[in-house]
Enzyme design. Structure first.
Site, PDB file in Angstrom:
ATOM      1  N   ASN A 152      -8.484  -4.646  -0.497  1.00 26.69           N
ATOM      2  CA  ASN A 152      -9.319  -5.802  -0.844  1.00 26.69           C
ATOM      3  C   ASN A 152      -9.754  -6.601   0.387  1.00 26.69           C
ATOM      4  OD1 ASN A 152      -6.567  -6.616  -0.658  1.00 26.69           O
ATOM      5  ND2 ASN A 152      -6.993  -8.475  -1.820  1.00 26.69           N
ATOM      6  N   GLU A 171       3.601  -9.138   0.410  1.00 28.17           N
ATOM      7  CA  GLU A 171       2.631 -10.081  -0.165  1.00 28.17           C
ATOM      8  C   GLU A 171       2.033  -9.361  -1.351  1.00 28.17           C
ATOM      9  OE1 GLU A 171      -0.406 -11.488  -1.596  1.00 28.17           O
ATOM     10  OE2 GLU A 171      -1.450 -10.883   0.242  1.00 28.17           O
TER      11      GLU A 171
END
Length: 469
Positions: free
Chosen positions: A144, A242
Protein backbone atom coordinates in the site's frame (compact mmCIF):
# COMPACT_ATOMS: atom_id res chain seq x y z
CA UNK A 1 26.43 -23.30 -14.46
CA UNK A 2 26.12 -26.03 -11.81
CA UNK A 3 23.08 -28.27 -11.51
CA UNK A 4 22.17 -26.49 -8.24
CA UNK A 5 22.35 -23.07 -9.92
CA UNK A 6 20.23 -24.30 -12.83
CA UNK A 7 17.61 -25.60 -10.39
CA UNK A 8 17.64 -22.29 -8.51
CA UNK A 9 17.20 -20.32 -11.74
CA UNK A 10 14.30 -22.57 -12.75
CA UNK A 11 12.63 -21.95 -9.38
CA UNK A 12 13.08 -18.18 -9.74
CA UNK A 13 11.35 -18.30 -13.11
CA UNK A 14 8.62 -20.60 -11.79
CA UNK A 15 7.87 -18.13 -9.00
CA UNK A 16 8.38 -15.04 -11.13
CA UNK A 17 6.22 -12.03 -10.36
CA UNK A 18 4.11 -10.22 -12.95
CA UNK A 19 3.73 -6.56 -11.99
CA UNK A 20 0.41 -5.08 -13.15
CA UNK A 21 -0.62 -1.48 -13.64
CA UNK A 22 -3.76 -1.34 -11.44
CA UNK A 23 -5.30 1.35 -13.64
CA UNK A 24 -5.09 -0.68 -16.87
CA UNK A 25 -4.48 -4.30 -15.74
CA UNK A 26 -1.51 -4.42 -18.15
CA UNK A 27 1.67 -6.30 -17.22
CA UNK A 28 4.40 -3.66 -16.95
CA UNK A 29 7.24 -5.90 -15.72
CA UNK A 30 8.13 -9.43 -14.71
CA UNK A 31 10.77 -9.98 -12.05
CA UNK A 32 12.30 -13.24 -10.78
CA UNK A 33 10.87 -14.50 -7.51
CA UNK A 34 13.40 -15.30 -4.79
CA UNK A 35 13.37 -18.75 -3.21
CA UNK A 36 14.83 -19.99 0.08
CA UNK A 37 18.30 -20.47 -1.42
CA UNK A 38 18.35 -16.84 -2.59
CA UNK A 39 17.43 -15.65 0.89
CA UNK A 40 20.15 -17.76 2.46
CA UNK A 41 22.75 -16.45 0.02
CA UNK A 42 21.66 -12.84 0.62
CA UNK A 43 21.89 -13.18 4.41
CA UNK A 44 25.32 -14.80 4.13
CA UNK A 45 26.51 -11.92 1.93
CA UNK A 46 25.00 -9.35 4.28
CA UNK A 47 26.78 -10.57 7.43
CA UNK A 48 30.36 -9.57 6.48
CA UNK A 49 29.08 -6.39 4.81
CA UNK A 50 27.41 -5.46 8.10
CA UNK A 51 30.60 -5.99 10.08
CA UNK A 52 32.56 -3.70 7.75
CA UNK A 53 29.75 -1.10 7.83
CA UNK A 54 29.57 -1.09 11.64
CA UNK A 55 33.35 -0.67 11.82
CA UNK A 56 33.22 2.59 9.83
CA UNK A 57 33.48 5.85 11.73
CA UNK A 58 29.97 7.13 12.54
CA UNK A 59 30.59 10.28 10.52
CA UNK A 60 31.42 8.19 7.45
CA UNK A 61 28.23 6.13 7.76
CA UNK A 62 26.24 9.34 8.12
CA UNK A 63 27.91 10.84 5.06
CA UNK A 64 27.08 7.80 2.91
CA UNK A 65 23.45 7.79 4.05
CA UNK A 66 23.17 11.46 3.13
CA UNK A 67 24.59 10.66 -0.30
CA UNK A 68 21.89 7.99 -0.60
CA UNK A 69 19.30 10.64 0.27
CA UNK A 70 20.70 12.94 -2.43
CA UNK A 71 20.53 10.12 -4.99
CA UNK A 72 16.87 9.51 -4.11
CA UNK A 73 16.12 13.21 -4.43
CA UNK A 74 17.80 13.38 -7.84
CA UNK A 75 15.61 10.47 -9.04
CA UNK A 76 12.44 11.52 -7.21
CA UNK A 77 10.33 11.91 -10.37
CA UNK A 78 11.50 8.58 -11.75
CA UNK A 79 10.62 6.84 -8.48
CA UNK A 80 7.26 8.59 -8.36
CA UNK A 81 6.35 7.49 -11.87
CA UNK A 82 7.30 3.90 -11.00
CA UNK A 83 5.00 4.11 -7.97
CA UNK A 84 2.16 5.40 -10.14
CA UNK A 85 2.57 2.50 -12.54
CA UNK A 86 2.99 -0.36 -10.08
CA UNK A 87 0.78 0.81 -7.16
CA UNK A 88 -1.79 3.08 -8.81
CA UNK A 89 -0.96 5.96 -6.49
CA UNK A 90 -1.85 9.45 -7.62
CA UNK A 91 1.21 11.22 -8.95
CA UNK A 92 1.06 13.85 -6.21
CA UNK A 93 1.08 11.18 -3.52
CA UNK A 94 3.87 9.29 -5.26
CA UNK A 95 6.08 12.39 -5.38
CA UNK A 96 5.49 12.92 -1.67
CA UNK A 97 6.41 9.28 -0.98
CA UNK A 98 9.71 9.53 -2.86
CA UNK A 99 10.47 12.73 -0.98
CA UNK A 100 9.62 10.98 2.28
CA UNK A 101 12.25 8.31 1.56
CA UNK A 102 14.79 11.07 1.06
CA UNK A 103 13.75 12.76 4.30
CA UNK A 104 13.86 9.50 6.27
CA UNK A 105 17.42 8.83 5.10
CA UNK A 106 18.47 12.36 6.02
CA UNK A 107 16.82 12.13 9.43
CA UNK A 108 18.38 8.73 10.16
CA UNK A 109 21.79 9.99 9.05
CA UNK A 110 21.49 12.75 11.65
CA UNK A 111 21.12 10.13 14.36
CA UNK A 112 24.24 8.12 13.54
CA UNK A 113 26.61 10.38 15.50
CA UNK A 114 24.08 10.86 18.31
CA UNK A 115 23.43 7.18 19.01
CA UNK A 116 24.86 7.26 22.52
CA UNK A 117 24.63 5.07 25.58
CA UNK A 118 24.53 6.31 29.18
CA UNK A 119 26.78 6.63 32.20
CA UNK A 120 24.91 5.33 35.24
CA UNK A 121 25.99 6.28 38.80
CA UNK A 122 26.96 3.17 40.76
CA UNK A 123 29.13 2.56 43.84
CA UNK A 124 32.65 1.28 43.43
CA UNK A 125 33.21 2.15 39.81
CA UNK A 126 31.94 3.46 36.52
CA UNK A 127 28.99 1.95 34.65
CA UNK A 128 28.29 2.66 30.99
CA UNK A 129 25.88 1.30 28.41
CA UNK A 130 26.80 0.68 24.77
CA UNK A 131 24.30 0.55 21.90
CA UNK A 132 25.47 -2.05 19.41
CA UNK A 133 23.90 -3.04 16.08
CA UNK A 134 21.87 -6.24 15.89
CA UNK A 135 23.45 -7.54 12.67
CA UNK A 136 21.27 -8.44 9.67
CA UNK A 137 17.71 -7.07 9.73
CA UNK A 138 14.88 -8.40 7.56
CA UNK A 139 12.31 -5.83 6.39
CA UNK A 140 9.06 -7.06 4.82
CA UNK A 141 7.27 -4.12 3.20
CA UNK A 142 3.61 -3.88 2.10
CA UNK A 143 2.09 -2.91 -1.23
CA UNK A 144 0.00 0.00 0.00
CA UNK A 145 2.96 2.36 0.59
CA UNK A 146 5.89 0.49 -0.99
CA UNK A 147 8.53 3.22 -0.82
CA UNK A 148 8.07 5.04 2.48
CA UNK A 149 7.30 2.00 4.63
CA UNK A 150 10.32 0.17 3.22
CA UNK A 151 12.38 3.16 4.32
CA UNK A 152 10.79 3.22 7.81
CA UNK A 153 12.72 0.06 8.64
CA UNK A 154 15.67 0.34 6.28
CA UNK A 155 16.88 3.88 7.06
CA UNK A 156 17.19 3.58 10.88
CA UNK A 157 18.49 0.00 10.66
CA UNK A 158 21.34 1.09 8.37
CA UNK A 159 22.00 4.18 10.48
CA UNK A 160 22.37 2.01 13.59
CA UNK A 161 25.05 -0.07 11.85
CA UNK A 162 23.00 -3.01 10.55
CA UNK A 163 22.65 -4.64 7.14
CA UNK A 164 19.17 -4.92 5.61
CA UNK A 165 17.53 -7.55 3.42
CA UNK A 166 14.26 -6.08 2.13
CA UNK A 167 11.45 -8.22 0.73
CA UNK A 168 8.96 -5.94 -1.04
CA UNK A 169 5.37 -6.94 -1.65
CA UNK A 170 4.77 -9.25 -4.58
CA UNK A 171 2.73 -6.66 -6.49
CA UNK A 172 5.07 -3.67 -5.94
CA UNK A 173 8.77 -4.62 -6.19
CA UNK A 174 9.96 -2.04 -8.73
CA UNK A 175 10.62 1.00 -6.52
CA UNK A 176 12.44 -1.16 -3.96
CA UNK A 177 14.73 -2.61 -6.64
CA UNK A 178 15.48 0.91 -7.90
CA UNK A 179 16.27 2.13 -4.37
CA UNK A 180 18.82 -0.68 -3.99
CA UNK A 181 20.50 0.45 -7.22
CA UNK A 182 20.60 4.05 -5.99
CA UNK A 183 22.17 2.93 -2.70
CA UNK A 184 25.06 1.39 -4.62
CA UNK A 185 25.55 4.45 -6.82
CA UNK A 186 25.64 6.56 -3.63
CA UNK A 187 28.54 4.49 -2.33
CA UNK A 188 26.90 2.19 0.21
CA UNK A 189 28.90 -1.06 0.47
CA UNK A 190 27.87 -3.93 -1.75
CA UNK A 191 25.47 -6.41 -0.09
CA UNK A 192 24.69 -4.02 2.77
CA UNK A 193 21.19 -3.28 1.41
CA UNK A 194 19.70 -6.06 -0.71
CA UNK A 195 16.22 -6.37 -2.18
CA UNK A 196 14.66 -9.78 -2.78
CA UNK A 197 11.25 -9.77 -4.51
CA UNK A 198 9.33 -12.95 -3.91
CA UNK A 199 6.23 -14.60 -2.58
CA UNK A 200 5.46 -14.14 1.09
CA UNK A 201 5.06 -17.85 1.75
CA UNK A 202 8.41 -18.61 0.12
CA UNK A 203 10.89 -15.71 0.31
CA UNK A 204 9.18 -13.97 3.23
CA UNK A 205 8.97 -17.10 5.34
CA UNK A 206 12.58 -18.02 4.56
CA UNK A 207 13.69 -14.56 5.70
CA UNK A 208 11.73 -14.84 8.95
CA UNK A 209 13.05 -18.33 9.68
CA UNK A 210 16.70 -17.63 8.81
CA UNK A 211 18.92 -17.92 11.92
CA UNK A 212 21.24 -15.23 10.54
CA UNK A 213 18.49 -12.59 10.66
CA UNK A 214 18.42 -10.82 14.04
CA UNK A 215 15.16 -8.91 13.66
CA UNK A 216 12.10 -8.77 11.40
CA UNK A 217 10.23 -5.56 10.64
CA UNK A 218 6.84 -6.28 9.09
CA UNK A 219 3.98 -4.09 7.94
CA UNK A 220 0.83 -5.81 6.77
CA UNK A 221 -2.23 -7.69 7.92
CA UNK A 222 -2.77 -8.76 11.51
CA UNK A 223 -3.23 -12.35 10.35
CA UNK A 224 0.20 -12.51 8.71
CA UNK A 225 1.76 -10.52 11.55
CA UNK A 226 0.63 -13.14 14.04
CA UNK A 227 2.24 -15.88 11.94
CA UNK A 228 5.50 -13.95 11.72
CA UNK A 229 5.48 -13.36 15.47
CA UNK A 230 4.99 -17.09 16.09
CA UNK A 231 7.85 -18.02 13.75
CA UNK A 232 10.15 -15.47 15.37
CA UNK A 233 9.28 -16.78 18.84
CA UNK A 234 11.00 -20.08 18.04
CA UNK A 235 14.35 -18.23 17.85
CA UNK A 236 13.44 -15.47 20.33
CA UNK A 237 13.90 -13.13 17.37
CA UNK A 238 13.00 -9.47 17.73
CA UNK A 239 10.04 -8.11 15.80
CA UNK A 240 8.42 -4.79 15.03
CA UNK A 241 4.91 -5.24 13.66
CA UNK A 242 2.68 -2.53 12.17
CA UNK A 243 -0.59 -4.26 11.45
CA UNK A 244 -4.23 -3.49 10.72
CA UNK A 245 -6.50 -0.67 11.78
CA UNK A 246 -10.12 0.42 11.97
CA UNK A 247 -9.58 4.00 13.04
CA UNK A 248 -12.32 6.26 14.41
CA UNK A 249 -13.01 9.85 13.41
CA UNK A 250 -14.89 11.40 16.35
CA UNK A 251 -16.86 14.55 15.55
CA UNK A 252 -18.39 16.35 18.55
CA UNK A 253 -21.24 18.85 18.33
CA UNK A 254 -18.98 21.71 19.41
CA UNK A 255 -16.53 21.10 16.54
CA UNK A 256 -16.24 23.17 13.37
CA UNK A 257 -18.67 20.89 11.54
CA UNK A 258 -17.96 22.40 8.12
CA UNK A 259 -14.22 21.80 8.51
CA UNK A 260 -14.73 18.29 9.87
CA UNK A 261 -17.01 17.32 6.97
CA UNK A 262 -14.67 18.83 4.38
CA UNK A 263 -11.69 16.93 5.79
CA UNK A 264 -13.44 13.59 6.30
CA UNK A 265 -13.40 12.22 2.70
CA UNK A 266 -9.63 12.09 2.23
CA UNK A 267 -9.18 10.69 5.73
CA UNK A 268 -10.44 7.38 4.33
CA UNK A 269 -10.10 7.86 0.54
CA UNK A 270 -6.40 8.72 0.40
CA UNK A 271 -4.57 5.90 -1.41
CA UNK A 272 -8.03 4.53 -2.28
CA UNK A 273 -8.59 3.64 1.35
CA UNK A 274 -5.65 1.24 1.34
CA UNK A 275 -4.22 2.72 4.51
CA UNK A 276 -4.09 1.15 7.98
CA UNK A 277 -4.70 4.61 9.45
CA UNK A 278 -7.81 5.32 7.34
CA UNK A 279 -10.61 6.89 9.41
CA UNK A 280 -13.25 4.44 8.23
CA UNK A 281 -15.52 4.76 11.30
CA UNK A 282 -16.94 8.28 11.36
CA UNK A 283 -18.54 8.76 14.77
CA UNK A 284 -20.76 11.86 14.90
CA UNK A 285 -22.62 13.29 17.88
CA UNK A 286 -26.31 12.71 17.35
CA UNK A 287 -27.33 16.38 17.60
CA UNK A 288 -25.23 17.28 14.52
CA UNK A 289 -25.43 13.92 12.73
CA UNK A 290 -27.89 15.00 10.00
CA UNK A 291 -26.14 18.31 9.38
CA UNK A 292 -22.78 16.54 9.09
CA UNK A 293 -24.18 14.14 6.46
CA UNK A 294 -25.60 17.08 4.48
CA UNK A 295 -22.12 18.59 4.33
CA UNK A 296 -20.33 15.28 3.78
CA UNK A 297 -22.31 14.21 0.71
CA UNK A 298 -21.06 16.90 -1.72
CA UNK A 299 -17.51 16.56 -0.34
CA UNK A 300 -17.48 12.82 -1.13
CA UNK A 301 -19.20 13.21 -4.49
CA UNK A 302 -16.66 15.84 -5.60
CA UNK A 303 -13.67 13.48 -5.23
CA UNK A 304 -12.16 12.85 -8.67
CA UNK A 305 -11.40 9.17 -9.29
CA UNK A 306 -9.39 8.31 -12.38
CA UNK A 307 -6.01 8.07 -14.06
CA UNK A 308 -3.45 8.30 -11.23
CA UNK A 309 -0.94 9.95 -13.57
CA UNK A 310 -3.31 12.90 -14.06
CA UNK A 311 -2.46 15.81 -11.74
CA UNK A 312 -6.19 16.49 -11.22
CA UNK A 313 -6.95 13.01 -9.84
CA UNK A 314 -7.72 12.65 -6.13
CA UNK A 315 -8.05 8.88 -5.97
CA UNK A 316 -6.75 6.05 -8.12
CA UNK A 317 -7.60 2.33 -8.40
CA UNK A 318 -7.26 -0.46 -5.90
CA UNK A 319 -4.11 -2.56 -6.14
CA UNK A 320 -5.51 -5.79 -7.59
CA UNK A 321 -8.52 -7.79 -8.71
CA UNK A 322 -8.43 -9.73 -5.42
CA UNK A 323 -8.54 -6.51 -3.42
CA UNK A 324 -11.41 -5.18 -5.52
CA UNK A 325 -13.44 -8.32 -4.87
CA UNK A 326 -12.67 -8.11 -1.17
CA UNK A 327 -13.95 -4.54 -0.97
CA UNK A 328 -17.07 -5.40 -2.96
CA UNK A 329 -17.88 -8.17 -0.49
CA UNK A 330 -18.46 -5.57 2.25
CA UNK A 331 -20.93 -3.34 0.38
CA UNK A 332 -24.43 -4.37 -0.66
CA UNK A 333 -25.54 -2.69 -3.87
CA UNK A 334 -28.68 -1.28 -2.22
CA UNK A 335 -27.07 -0.25 1.08
CA UNK A 336 -28.05 3.33 2.04
CA UNK A 337 -25.36 5.98 1.99
CA UNK A 338 -23.29 8.33 -0.16
CA UNK A 339 -21.48 7.20 -3.30
CA UNK A 340 -19.10 8.93 -5.62
CA UNK A 341 -18.16 7.94 -9.17
CA UNK A 342 -15.41 5.70 -10.55
CA UNK A 343 -14.30 4.79 -14.08
CA UNK A 344 -15.68 1.73 -15.84
CA UNK A 345 -13.73 -0.72 -17.97
CA UNK A 346 -10.19 -1.99 -17.32
CA UNK A 347 -8.66 -1.28 -13.95
CA UNK A 348 -9.51 -2.08 -10.35
CA UNK A 349 -11.93 0.74 -9.62
CA UNK A 350 -14.31 1.21 -6.70
CA UNK A 351 -16.24 4.42 -6.00
CA UNK A 352 -15.92 6.46 -2.79
CA UNK A 353 -18.58 5.04 -0.47
CA UNK A 354 -20.04 6.14 2.87
CA UNK A 355 -22.62 3.84 4.44
CA UNK A 356 -25.27 5.08 6.87
CA UNK A 357 -27.73 3.27 9.13
CA UNK A 358 -25.17 0.53 9.75
CA UNK A 359 -25.22 -1.80 12.75
CA UNK A 360 -22.00 -1.06 14.72
CA UNK A 361 -21.39 -4.83 14.85
CA UNK A 362 -21.72 -5.38 11.09
CA UNK A 363 -18.64 -6.63 9.21
CA UNK A 364 -18.18 -3.34 7.37
CA UNK A 365 -18.18 -1.44 10.68
CA UNK A 366 -15.95 -3.86 12.57
CA UNK A 367 -13.43 -5.27 10.07
CA UNK A 368 -10.67 -3.58 8.10
CA UNK A 369 -12.05 -3.21 4.56
CA UNK A 370 -8.86 -1.65 3.14
CA UNK A 371 -10.74 0.21 0.46
CA UNK A 372 -12.61 3.52 -0.08
CA UNK A 373 -15.47 2.63 2.27
CA UNK A 374 -16.49 4.30 5.55
CA UNK A 375 -19.46 4.08 7.88
CA UNK A 376 -21.12 6.90 9.83
CA UNK A 377 -22.30 5.98 13.33
CA UNK A 378 -24.08 8.33 15.75
CA UNK A 379 -23.14 8.70 19.43
CA UNK A 380 -24.85 10.42 22.36
CA UNK A 381 -22.15 11.83 24.63
CA UNK A 382 -18.44 11.68 25.34
CA UNK A 383 -18.58 8.35 27.15
CA UNK A 384 -20.59 6.82 24.30
CA UNK A 385 -18.08 8.17 21.76
CA UNK A 386 -15.15 6.61 23.59
CA UNK A 387 -17.00 3.31 23.96
CA UNK A 388 -17.67 3.14 20.21
CA UNK A 389 -14.14 4.23 19.36
CA UNK A 390 -12.65 1.44 21.46
CA UNK A 391 -15.11 -1.24 20.32
CA UNK A 392 -12.58 -2.87 17.99
CA UNK A 393 -9.63 -5.22 18.20
CA UNK A 394 -7.47 -2.56 16.55
CA UNK A 395 -5.82 0.55 17.95
CA UNK A 396 -3.65 2.24 15.37
CA UNK A 397 -4.90 5.77 14.79
CA UNK A 398 -7.82 8.18 15.07
CA UNK A 399 -9.03 11.77 15.07
CA UNK A 400 -10.94 13.97 17.51
CA UNK A 401 -12.83 17.04 16.27
CA UNK A 402 -13.78 19.50 19.01
CA UNK A 403 -13.19 23.11 20.05
CA UNK A 404 -12.97 22.06 23.72
CA UNK A 405 -9.29 21.58 24.65
CA UNK A 406 -10.19 19.69 27.82
CA UNK A 407 -12.37 17.28 25.86
CA UNK A 408 -9.64 16.84 23.26
CA UNK A 409 -7.19 15.78 25.97
CA UNK A 410 -9.66 13.56 27.82
CA UNK A 411 -10.75 11.73 24.68
CA UNK A 412 -7.18 11.40 23.38
CA UNK A 413 -6.21 9.73 26.66
CA UNK A 414 -9.28 7.49 26.66
CA UNK A 415 -9.10 6.20 23.07
CA UNK A 416 -6.90 3.10 22.86
CA UNK A 417 -4.77 3.96 19.84
CA UNK A 418 -1.14 4.73 19.21
CA UNK A 419 -1.56 7.85 17.05
CA UNK A 420 -4.24 10.48 17.53
CA UNK A 421 -4.84 13.85 15.90
CA UNK A 422 -7.05 16.70 17.12
CA UNK A 423 -8.85 18.69 14.40
CA UNK A 424 -6.62 16.91 11.90
CA UNK A 425 -6.21 13.54 10.22
CA UNK A 426 -2.41 13.47 10.20
CA UNK A 427 -1.02 10.16 11.52
CA UNK A 428 2.54 9.88 10.26
CA UNK A 429 5.49 12.21 10.65
CA UNK A 430 9.04 10.90 10.46
CA UNK A 431 9.98 13.06 13.48
CA UNK A 432 7.49 11.32 15.79
CA UNK A 433 6.92 7.69 16.90
CA UNK A 434 4.37 5.56 15.07
CA UNK A 435 2.76 2.27 16.07
CA UNK A 436 -0.36 0.64 17.40
CA UNK A 437 -2.16 -0.65 20.47
CA UNK A 438 -3.89 -4.03 20.74
CA UNK A 439 -3.84 -6.04 17.49
CA UNK A 440 -2.51 -3.12 15.47
CA UNK A 441 1.05 -4.09 16.24
CA UNK A 442 4.08 -4.21 18.51
CA UNK A 443 6.84 -1.65 18.82
CA UNK A 444 7.28 1.83 17.41
CA UNK A 445 8.83 3.13 14.22
CA UNK A 446 10.04 6.60 13.22
CA UNK A 447 10.82 9.45 15.59
CA UNK A 448 13.87 10.20 17.72
CA UNK A 449 14.13 6.64 19.11
CA UNK A 450 13.95 4.82 15.76
CA UNK A 451 17.64 3.89 15.69
CA UNK A 452 17.65 2.37 19.18
CA UNK A 453 15.05 -0.18 18.04
CA UNK A 454 17.82 -1.71 15.93
CA UNK A 455 20.41 -1.99 18.68
CA UNK A 456 21.34 -4.18 21.64
CA UNK A 457 22.07 -2.49 24.96
CA UNK A 458 25.28 -3.76 26.53
CA UNK A 459 26.15 -2.83 30.11
CA UNK A 460 29.81 -2.45 31.15
CA UNK A 461 30.96 -1.96 34.76
CA UNK A 462 34.53 -0.77 35.43
CA UNK A 463 35.72 -1.08 39.00
CA UNK A 464 37.62 1.91 40.36
CA UNK A 465 38.44 0.36 43.71
CA UNK A 466 42.08 -0.35 44.34
CA UNK A 467 43.44 -3.81 45.06
CA UNK A 468 42.81 -5.12 48.55
CA UNK A 469 45.68 -4.36 50.99
Amino acid sequence: MSQQQQQQQQQQQEYGLDVLDPATEEVIATVPGAVAADVDAAVRRAAPAQERWAALAPGERARLLRRFAVAVDEHREELAQLEVREAGHTVGNARWEAGNVRDLLDYAAGGVERLAGRQIPVPGGLDVTLLEPLGVVGVIAPWNFPMPIAAWGTAPALAAGNAVVLKPAETTPLTALRLAELALTAGLPEHLFQVLPGRGDIAGEALVRHPGVAKIVFTGSTRVGKRIMALCADQVKRVTLELGGKSPNLVFADADIEAAAAAAPMSFLDNSGQDCCARTRILVQRSVHDRFLELLAPAVESVTVGDPADERTDMGPLISRAQLERVRSYVDADAPGIRGKAPEGPGFWFPPTVLTGVDPHARVAAEEVFGPVAVVLPFDDEADAVRLANATEYGLSGSVWTRDVGRALRVSQAVKAGNLSVNSHSSVRYWTPFGGFKQSGIGRELGPDALTAFTETKNVFISTEGPAQ
